[in-house]
Structures are given as structure tokens and as C-alpha cells.
Design a protein around this motif. Structure first.
Motif, PDB file in Angstrom:
ATOM      1  N   MET A   1       4.596  15.378  11.045  1.00  0.00           N
ATOM      2  CA  MET A   1       3.437  15.070  10.264  1.00  0.00           C
ATOM      3  C   MET A   1       3.422  15.856   8.956  1.00  0.00           C
ATOM      4  SD  MET A   1       2.354  12.849  11.900  1.00  0.00           S
ATOM      5  CE  MET A   1       2.524  12.138  13.449  1.00  0.00           C
ATOM      6  N   LYS A   2       4.514  16.464   8.699  1.00  0.00           N
ATOM      7  CA  LYS A   2       4.660  17.304   7.523  1.00  0.00           C
ATOM      8  C   LYS A   2       4.284  16.580   6.225  1.00  0.00           C
ATOM      9  CE  LYS A   2       8.199  19.992   5.204  1.00  0.00           C
ATOM     10  NZ  LYS A   2       9.558  20.521   5.299  1.00  0.00           N
ATOM     11  N   PHE A   3       4.598  15.295   6.133  1.00  0.00           N
ATOM     12  CA  PHE A   3       4.405  14.584   4.878  1.00  0.00           C
ATOM     13  C   PHE A   3       3.161  13.706   4.855  1.00  0.00           C
ATOM     14  CE2 PHE A   3       8.960  15.448   5.156  1.00  0.00           C
ATOM     15  CZ  PHE A   3       9.114  16.179   3.997  1.00  0.00           C
ATOM     16  N   ILE A   4       2.345  13.758   5.906  1.00  0.00           N
ATOM     17  CA  ILE A   4       1.111  12.976   5.938  1.00  0.00           C
ATOM     18  C   ILE A   4      -0.064  13.916   5.677  1.00  0.00           C
ATOM     19  CG2 ILE A   4      -0.378  11.463   7.286  1.00  0.00           C
ATOM     20  CD1 ILE A   4       2.026  10.663   8.944  1.00  0.00           C
ATOM     21  N   PRO A   5      -0.759  13.714   4.568  1.00  0.00           N
ATOM     22  CA  PRO A   5      -1.929  14.553   4.305  1.00  0.00           C
ATOM     23  C   PRO A   5      -2.968  14.376   5.407  1.00  0.00           C
ATOM     24  CG  PRO A   5      -1.316  13.285   2.346  1.00  0.00           C
ATOM     25  CD  PRO A   5      -0.499  12.761   3.491  1.00  0.00           C
ATOM     26  N   PRO A   6      -3.764  15.404   5.691  1.00  0.00           N
ATOM     27  CA  PRO A   6      -4.739  15.348   6.783  1.00  0.00           C
ATOM     28  C   PRO A   6      -5.674  14.141   6.720  1.00  0.00           C
ATOM     29  CG  PRO A   6      -4.662  17.562   5.863  1.00  0.00           C
ATOM     30  CD  PRO A   6      -3.795  16.686   4.996  1.00  0.00           C
ATOM     31  N   GLU A   7      -6.044  13.710   5.528  1.00  0.00           N
ATOM     32  CA  GLU A   7      -6.980  12.604   5.396  1.00  0.00           C
ATOM     33  C   GLU A   7      -6.302  11.228   5.381  1.00  0.00           C
ATOM     34  OE1 GLU A   7      -5.433  13.600   1.410  1.00  0.00           O
ATOM     35  OE2 GLU A   7      -6.197  14.824   3.035  1.00  0.00           O
ATOM     36  N   ALA A   8      -4.975  11.211   5.409  1.00  0.00           N
ATOM     37  CA  ALA A   8      -4.234   9.945   5.314  1.00  0.00           C
ATOM     38  C   ALA A   8      -3.824   9.437   6.693  1.00  0.00           C
ATOM     39  CB  ALA A   8      -2.998  10.136   4.450  1.00  0.00           C
ATOM     40  N   GLU A   9      -3.566   8.154   6.768  1.00  0.00           N
ATOM     41  CA  GLU A   9      -3.116   7.530   8.017  1.00  0.00           C
ATOM     42  C   GLU A   9      -1.628   7.212   8.012  1.00  0.00           C
ATOM     43  OE1 GLU A   9      -4.785   7.162  10.864  1.00  0.00           O
ATOM     44  OE2 GLU A   9      -6.329   8.320   9.851  1.00  0.00           O
ATOM     45  N   ALA A  10      -0.965   7.524   6.886  1.00  0.00           N
ATOM     46  CA  ALA A  10       0.464   7.235   6.784  1.00  0.00           C
ATOM     47  C   ALA A  10       1.097   8.146   5.733  1.00  0.00           C
ATOM     48  CB  ALA A  10       0.688   5.782   6.399  1.00  0.00           C
ATOM     49  N   VAL A  11       2.410   8.179   5.753  1.00  0.00           N
ATOM     50  CA  VAL A  11       3.145   8.921   4.736  1.00  0.00           C
ATOM     51  C   VAL A  11       2.897   8.215   3.400  1.00  0.00           C
ATOM     52  CG1 VAL A  11       5.435   9.622   3.936  1.00  0.00           C
ATOM     53  CG2 VAL A  11       4.944   9.580   6.391  1.00  0.00           C
ATOM     54  N   PRO A  12       2.460   8.936   2.384  1.00  0.00           N
ATOM     55  CA  PRO A  12       2.252   8.300   1.088  1.00  0.00           C
ATOM     56  C   PRO A  12       3.592   7.964   0.423  1.00  0.00           C
ATOM     57  CG  PRO A  12       1.750  10.639   0.956  1.00  0.00           C
ATOM     58  CD  PRO A  12       2.061  10.334   2.388  1.00  0.00           C
ATOM     59  N   GLY A  13       3.607   6.876  -0.307  1.00  0.00           N
ATOM     60  CA  GLY A  13       4.833   6.439  -0.959  1.00  0.00           C
ATOM     61  C   GLY A  13       5.473   7.499  -1.832  1.00  0.00           C
ATOM     62  N   GLU A  14       4.666   8.299  -2.485  1.00  0.00           N
ATOM     63  CA  GLU A  14       5.237   9.322  -3.376  1.00  0.00           C
ATOM     64  C   GLU A  14       5.963  10.436  -2.618  1.00  0.00           C
ATOM     65  OE1 GLU A  14       0.800  10.054  -2.960  1.00  0.00           O
ATOM     66  OE2 GLU A  14       2.005   8.354  -3.565  1.00  0.00           O
ATOM     67  N   ALA A  15       5.774  10.526  -1.317  1.00  0.00           N
ATOM     68  CA  ALA A  15       6.482  11.527  -0.513  1.00  0.00           C
ATOM     69  C   ALA A  15       7.903  11.077  -0.180  1.00  0.00           C
ATOM     70  CB  ALA A  15       5.720  11.811   0.774  1.00  0.00           C
ATOM     71  N   LEU A  16       8.187   9.799  -0.384  1.00  0.00           N
ATOM     72  CA  LEU A  16       9.508   9.256  -0.073  1.00  0.00           C
ATOM     73  C   LEU A  16      10.388   9.392  -1.305  1.00  0.00           C
ATOM     74  CD1 LEU A  16       8.260   6.109   1.818  1.00  0.00           C
ATOM     75  CD2 LEU A  16       8.929   8.310   2.782  1.00  0.00           C
ATOM     76  N   VAL A  17      11.474  10.142  -1.173  1.00  0.00           N
ATOM     77  CA  VAL A  17      12.274  10.468  -2.347  1.00  0.00           C
ATOM     78  C   VAL A  17      13.526   9.603  -2.507  1.00  0.00           C
ATOM     79  CG1 VAL A  17      11.420  12.839  -2.474  1.00  0.00           C
ATOM     80  CG2 VAL A  17      13.448  12.328  -1.115  1.00  0.00           C
ATOM     81  N   SER A  18      13.975   8.976  -1.443  1.00  0.00           N
ATOM     82  CA  SER A  18      15.193   8.163  -1.574  1.00  0.00           C
ATOM     83  C   SER A  18      14.841   6.689  -1.770  1.00  0.00           C
ATOM     84  CB  SER A  18      16.081   8.314  -0.339  1.00  0.00           C
ATOM     85  OG  SER A  18      15.527   7.639   0.763  1.00  0.00           O
ATOM     86  N   GLU A  19      15.739   5.978  -2.397  1.00  0.00           N
ATOM     87  CA  GLU A  19      15.545   4.537  -2.577  1.00  0.00           C
ATOM     88  C   GLU A  19      15.500   3.846  -1.222  1.00  0.00           C
ATOM     89  OE1 GLU A  19      17.804   0.772  -4.672  1.00  0.00           O
ATOM     90  OE2 GLU A  19      18.211   2.791  -5.406  1.00  0.00           O
ATOM     91  N   HIS A  20      16.339   4.300  -0.297  1.00  0.00           N
ATOM     92  CA  HIS A  20      16.368   3.712   1.042  1.00  0.00           C
ATOM     93  C   HIS A  20      15.010   3.850   1.742  1.00  0.00           C
ATOM     94  CE1 HIS A  20      17.894   2.396   4.890  1.00  0.00           C
ATOM     95  NE2 HIS A  20      17.457   3.511   5.440  1.00  0.00           N
ATOM     96  N   SER A  21      14.412   5.027   1.688  1.00  0.00           N
ATOM     97  CA  SER A  21      13.122   5.219   2.352  1.00  0.00           C
ATOM     98  C   SER A  21      12.033   4.388   1.683  1.00  0.00           C
ATOM     99  CB  SER A  21      12.744   6.699   2.415  1.00  0.00           C
ATOM    100  OG  SER A  21      12.603   7.237   1.115  1.00  0.00           O
TER     101      SER A  21
END
Length: 54
Positions: A1-21
Motif C-alpha cells: 500500500m506504499k503508493f496508495i495515499p490514505p484517502e485514495a482507493e487506488a494507486v494514482p497514475g502519477e505513482a506509476l513510472v514505467s510505460e508498461h505500468s
């Protein structure tokens, strides 16, 4: 859950750094949902317990 902010329900797009992700997010956004990740985590933890206790 490292990349999901406490108030969010999913990993935000800006946390994804690779084109594949980012492609995965576009194809299947539920893949990065907190609920799905928690379900997968619980399953893996159960497998670890079973293996450890065997």
C-alpha cells in the motif's frame, strides 16, 4: 500500500513510472485498486501460513 495515499482507493497514475505500468493502468484500472491488492495480499499470506505450517 506504499503508493496508495490514505484517502485514495487506488494507486494514482502519477505513482506509476514505467510505460508498461501506465499501459496496465489504462487496460485494467481495477488491477491497482486497494481492495484487489488487499485480496491478493491476504491470499499470499494464507499460502505462506499453509506452507510454514505444513
Amino acid at each position: 500500500m506504499k503508493f496508495i495515499p490514505p484517502e485514495a482507493e487506488a494507486v494514482p497514475g502519477e505513482a506509476l513510472v514505467s510505460e508498461h505500468s501506465r499501459d496496465l493502468l489504462a487496460e485494467a484500472p481495477d488491477r491497482f485498486a486497494r481492495a484487489r491488492i488487499n485480496t491478493l495480499l491476504a491470499g499470499y499470506q494464507e499460502l505462506i501460513r499453509r506452507y510454514r505450517d505444513a
